[in-house]
Each structure stands twice: as C-alpha cells, then as structure tokens.
Design a protein around this motif. Sequence first.
Motif, short mmCIF file in Angstrom:
data_model
loop_
_atom_site.label_atom_id
_atom_site.label_comp_id
_atom_site.label_asym_id
_atom_site.label_seq_id
_atom_site.Cartn_x
_atom_site.Cartn_y
_atom_site.Cartn_z
N LEU A 276 0.83 -1.21 0.00
CA LEU A 276 0.00 0.00 0.00
C LEU A 276 0.86 1.25 0.00
CD1 LEU A 276 -2.68 1.53 0.26
CD2 LEU A 276 -2.62 1.08 2.72
N SER A 277 1.91 1.25 0.80
CA SER A 277 2.79 2.43 0.89
C SER A 277 3.50 2.71 -0.42
CB SER A 277 3.82 2.24 2.01
OG SER A 277 3.18 2.15 3.27
N SER A 278 3.99 1.66 -1.09
CA SER A 278 4.70 1.88 -2.35
C SER A 278 3.75 2.35 -3.45
CB SER A 278 5.43 0.61 -2.78
OG SER A 278 4.52 -0.43 -3.07
N ALA A 279 2.49 1.90 -3.41
CA ALA A 279 1.51 2.37 -4.39
C ALA A 279 1.22 3.85 -4.19
CB ALA A 279 0.22 1.56 -4.27
N ILE A 280 1.06 4.27 -2.93
CA ILE A 280 0.82 5.69 -2.64
C ILE A 280 2.03 6.52 -3.04
CG2 ILE A 280 0.45 7.35 -0.78
CD1 ILE A 280 -1.18 5.21 0.66
N GLU A 281 3.22 6.03 -2.73
CA GLU A 281 4.43 6.78 -3.08
C GLU A 281 4.55 6.97 -4.59
OE1 GLU A 281 9.30 6.24 -2.87
OE2 GLU A 281 8.03 5.22 -1.39
N ALA A 282 4.21 5.95 -5.36
CA ALA A 282 4.27 6.07 -6.82
C ALA A 282 3.34 7.16 -7.32
CB ALA A 282 3.93 4.73 -7.47
N ALA A 283 2.13 7.24 -6.75
CA ALA A 283 1.18 8.29 -7.15
C ALA A 283 1.71 9.66 -6.76
CB ALA A 283 -0.17 8.03 -6.52
N GLN A 284 2.33 9.77 -5.58
CA GLN A 284 2.87 11.06 -5.15
C GLN A 284 4.02 11.49 -6.05
OE1 GLN A 284 3.76 9.96 -1.09
NE2 GLN A 284 1.92 10.94 -0.30
N ARG A 285 4.89 10.56 -6.40
CA ARG A 285 6.02 10.92 -7.27
C ARG A 285 5.55 11.31 -8.67
NH1 ARG A 285 11.04 9.86 -5.30
NH2 ARG A 285 11.22 8.50 -3.49
N ALA A 286 4.43 10.77 -9.09
CA ALA A 286 3.87 11.11 -10.40
C ALA A 286 2.99 12.36 -10.34
CB ALA A 286 3.07 9.94 -10.95
N ASN A 287 2.89 12.96 -9.14
CA ASN A 287 2.07 14.16 -8.97
C ASN A 287 0.63 13.92 -9.42
OD1 ASN A 287 1.55 16.80 -8.20
ND2 ASN A 287 2.31 17.70 -10.11
N THR A 288 0.08 12.80 -8.96
CA THR A 288 -1.24 12.36 -9.39
C THR A 288 -2.19 12.27 -8.21
OG1 THR A 288 -0.29 11.08 -11.22
CG2 THR A 288 -2.51 10.48 -10.51
N VAL A 289 -3.37 12.83 -8.36
CA VAL A 289 -4.41 12.78 -7.34
C VAL A 289 -5.22 11.49 -7.52
CG1 VAL A 289 -6.46 13.94 -6.42
CG2 VAL A 289 -4.54 15.29 -7.28
N VAL A 290 -5.54 10.83 -6.40
CA VAL A 290 -6.31 9.58 -6.45
C VAL A 290 -7.69 9.82 -5.87
CG1 VAL A 290 -6.47 7.20 -5.66
CG2 VAL A 290 -4.23 8.16 -6.29
N TYR A 291 -8.71 9.57 -6.68
CA TYR A 291 -10.11 9.58 -6.23
C TYR A 291 -10.56 8.13 -6.12
CZ TYR A 291 -10.42 14.59 -7.14
OH TYR A 291 -10.23 15.94 -7.12
N SER A 292 -11.13 7.77 -4.99
CA SER A 292 -11.56 6.39 -4.75
C SER A 292 -13.08 6.32 -4.64
CB SER A 292 -10.93 5.85 -3.46
OG SER A 292 -9.52 5.87 -3.54
N ILE A 293 -13.65 5.35 -5.32
CA ILE A 293 -15.09 5.08 -5.23
C ILE A 293 -15.25 3.70 -4.60
CG2 ILE A 293 -17.25 4.83 -6.48
CD1 ILE A 293 -16.15 6.62 -8.66
N LEU A 294 -15.65 3.67 -3.35
CA LEU A 294 -15.87 2.42 -2.65
C LEU A 294 -17.18 1.82 -3.12
CD1 LEU A 294 -15.06 0.40 -0.45
CD2 LEU A 294 -16.29 1.83 1.20
N PHE A 295 -17.09 0.72 -3.83
CA PHE A 295 -18.26 0.07 -4.42
C PHE A 295 -18.16 -1.41 -4.08
CE2 PHE A 295 -20.98 0.13 -8.57
CZ PHE A 295 -22.11 -0.10 -7.79
N LYS A 296 -18.94 -1.88 -3.15
CA LYS A 296 -18.81 -3.26 -2.69
C LYS A 296 -20.17 -3.95 -2.68
CE LYS A 296 -18.98 -1.84 2.17
NZ LYS A 296 -18.28 -1.85 3.47
N ASP A 297 -20.11 -5.25 -2.85
CA ASP A 297 -21.30 -6.10 -2.82
C ASP A 297 -21.12 -7.07 -1.65
OD1 ASP A 297 -23.48 -7.66 -3.25
OD2 ASP A 297 -22.80 -8.50 -5.16
#
Length: 440
Positions: A276-297
């Motif tokens: 999880l931490s490395s995924a977040i770090e990759a988005a931060q280094r790419a200067n990318t905002v993450v929007y999450s839509i929690l959609f569960k069944d």
Amino acid sequence: MHGQILELPTRRNGIYEVSGMDRAFEVRPMTRTTEFARRPISIFLSLLLVLLPSIPVHGQQHLPPPQQQQQTPTPAPPSQQQQPPTPPKIAVETNMVTVAATVRDKKGQIISNLTKDDFALDEDGRPQTVSYFARENDLPLTVGLLVDTSMSQRRLIDQERTASATFIDQALRESEDKDTKKDQAFLIHFDREVELLQDLTSSHKKLQDALRELQTPELEDASETQGEGGGHHHGGGTLLYDAVFLASDDMMKKQQGRKALIILSDGVDRGSKESLSSAIEAAQRANTVVYSILFKDEQSYGGHEGHGGPHIGMGGPGGYPGGGYPGGGGGGGRHYPQQREERPDGKKILDRMSKETGGRLFEVTKKQAVDQIYDLIQQDLRGQYILGYVPDKSPTSADYRKIHLATKQKDLIVQARDGYYAEQPAPAPAPAAAKPVPGS
C-alpha cells in the motif's frame, strides 16, 4: 531552438553563387566606354588633312588601348574573417513543485474565484513563495480509470461500466484546435492480473469500446489456482496496489498538467507485489491525485472471493514481503488448510490512498449512486487550482517533505496533498570550452 542555417557564398570561375538568391553575380574588370576615344579621333583627322603634304605616311596608326580601371580587391569570404568566440550555453533547471488544490466553504460548495495571493504555503514549516498559479481550464486533464473486475465485483460491473462511460463523455473535453492539447484518458482493469484495456487517448469512442470489454474472470478460472509447490489458492487475487503503482509509474509519470486516477473497487487487495505504501508513493512521485469510489457487494463475500490469492502477472505466484493486505501471496512446499481471516477494511485503505495524494473517498450507497459520485469528482476537477513553487532549500537526498497549503480566509477548507518526495537533481554537465579563433 534551431535557427535557419545560412551557407557561405562559393566562387566558381570568378562568379559568386549565394544560396537563397535567384541568380549568381559576377565580378568583371570594368572598362571605359568607346565614347571616350571618339572625340580625339575626329580632331586628329582634321589636323592630318591640313598637315598631310608635309608628313610622310608610315602606315596605319593604332590608338593606345583605353586605360583599364583598377579592379577592386574581392573581400574574403565570411568564413575567413575573424569571428568573435561563441559563449558556451548553460542549461538552468528548476525543481518546481506543483500542488493541485480544491477549495470549499463550510457547506461543501467549491470556491473557484481565488487568486495566488489568497493562499499561504509552507514546506516543512518554512513559508514558500508561490511562483506559478493556474486554474483548471488552463491545463489539460489526464485521467486513469482503474476498475476492479475481481469476483467480488461481478454483480457491479454493469453499473460501473455505464457510469464510467457517462463520466468520459462529460469530463473529457474535445478540442478541434490542433495546437491545443486535448484531455485524455486510459483504462485499466485488475483482478488476478493488471491489464491495460485502452492506452492514453482523447477518443471517446475508443474508451467506450474498451469499457465494453470489462468483465470478471471465468468462475472456474478464478475459484482455484495452483501455486508453487502444489499449493492451491482460492479467489484468483485482486491486484489493487499493483494497478495503482503501474498506472502512476508507467502512465502518469510522463504526463504534464492535471492528473487523476479514479479507482472503482471494494478496496481489498489480494496478492499484489507492491505494498500500500509503495503504491501511494508512486502516485505522489507522479504528482497524481487519487479519487476512490468504494463500491462493494456484501453478498459476494462468503462465496468465491477467498483470502491470500495468488500473485499472477506481476512476477509469478507466491508470497511477497510487504505485498497484499494483510499479507498477500501464499503457497509453499506444504499445503495447510486455509484459515479464515478477518476481512481487511477496504474503506480505510482507499481513504488513505486518496488523502495522501490530495483526492477524496466516495462510497456508493442507496442515497448516492455511482453516477452521482462521478458528477462530484467532475466538479472537483473543474474547480482545481494548480500552484507551483521552487523550494527554498535544494534537495540533497530523495527525502519526503511535508506541505501545508491553506487559504488566508480561515473559514475555507483546502483539499491538497500533504507532501512529496524530493528528487535529487542530477549534476549539471560542465560547459563546453570555447574553440580557439584562427590567427589569434
């Protein structure tokens, strides 16, 4: 920048030919006109008729040729003239940090009429000077749609597909101006593998066609997968962290302007290589905002979605240190009966991803459908400010630096990322030495 190259003139048989002229020019000796000799001849004939009886005839007399005009020396070609030395070129690089921000009032309404002077920005507690400021309409938008197609989402795919198609039509601007960079998007689906269904494109049709390909794995393929050493893993995997990492590092890092990832998932990762931490770090280094839509069944759990799924498509099956959540991977020499473990909290995972990158978490409920959430994300993207500054301290290592962005008006809420990873600048190449001037 490349300027136009001008070629030096060449001389052939006394004729100079210059590139760019429609004809050559010739340097020839200049002579006096024949009128110069016409007047002395008439005077001489008159005197000769008078003196003819007393002057013996010795034959025809030739007049001396007219005196030639002294030829002007030809100037030396420019290549032979002494030229001043060209100063070496020096490249100057600035490590500008950009921050995307959305501002709301206490009622949640977006404020879109602020100026640069309305913001205050700190880095590690030190005030910084904002040197770049732009609103949403000034910059192109790049969007990455990451859709969870694991077995836990099999009953939700149709809703995700329809809402995503509407978002693409409304959020991505189409421009007929060739000089204007268009908004663009790409589509990734992830389950037991991460697959790019559509590369970056501004074509709505290509993106719509890719959305039609969204589907969950076949039930018999996802229910049981053989791992290393003969072990079997149920569920097929949900490589959420790998999908975020690859979308950020492989796709977004090379793009300019506003960048956003939109994740549709229940937030539960099974079998990722990345953490999880490395995924977040990759988005931060790419200067990318993450929007999450929690959609569960909720009804999908207890059926075919198992725990500790395999690692497929990202380096082979088996466990990986730090991968998955809470463990990720599995398999080995022996096969033990699978222990029922507590289901991870996907909402907390998606919320962390969004907050640490400057985005937001949304949850699909009976009162808020997925298409309504897409409308809210669209409002966020249209109301963004982009602020840039050059840190007062140059980075000496790739460390993490905290950012605090606020408005000077205290009753406004700023949504922005809370830090970034400093990139240590590469050493500048030494300037080339000036070439010696011939004859100096």
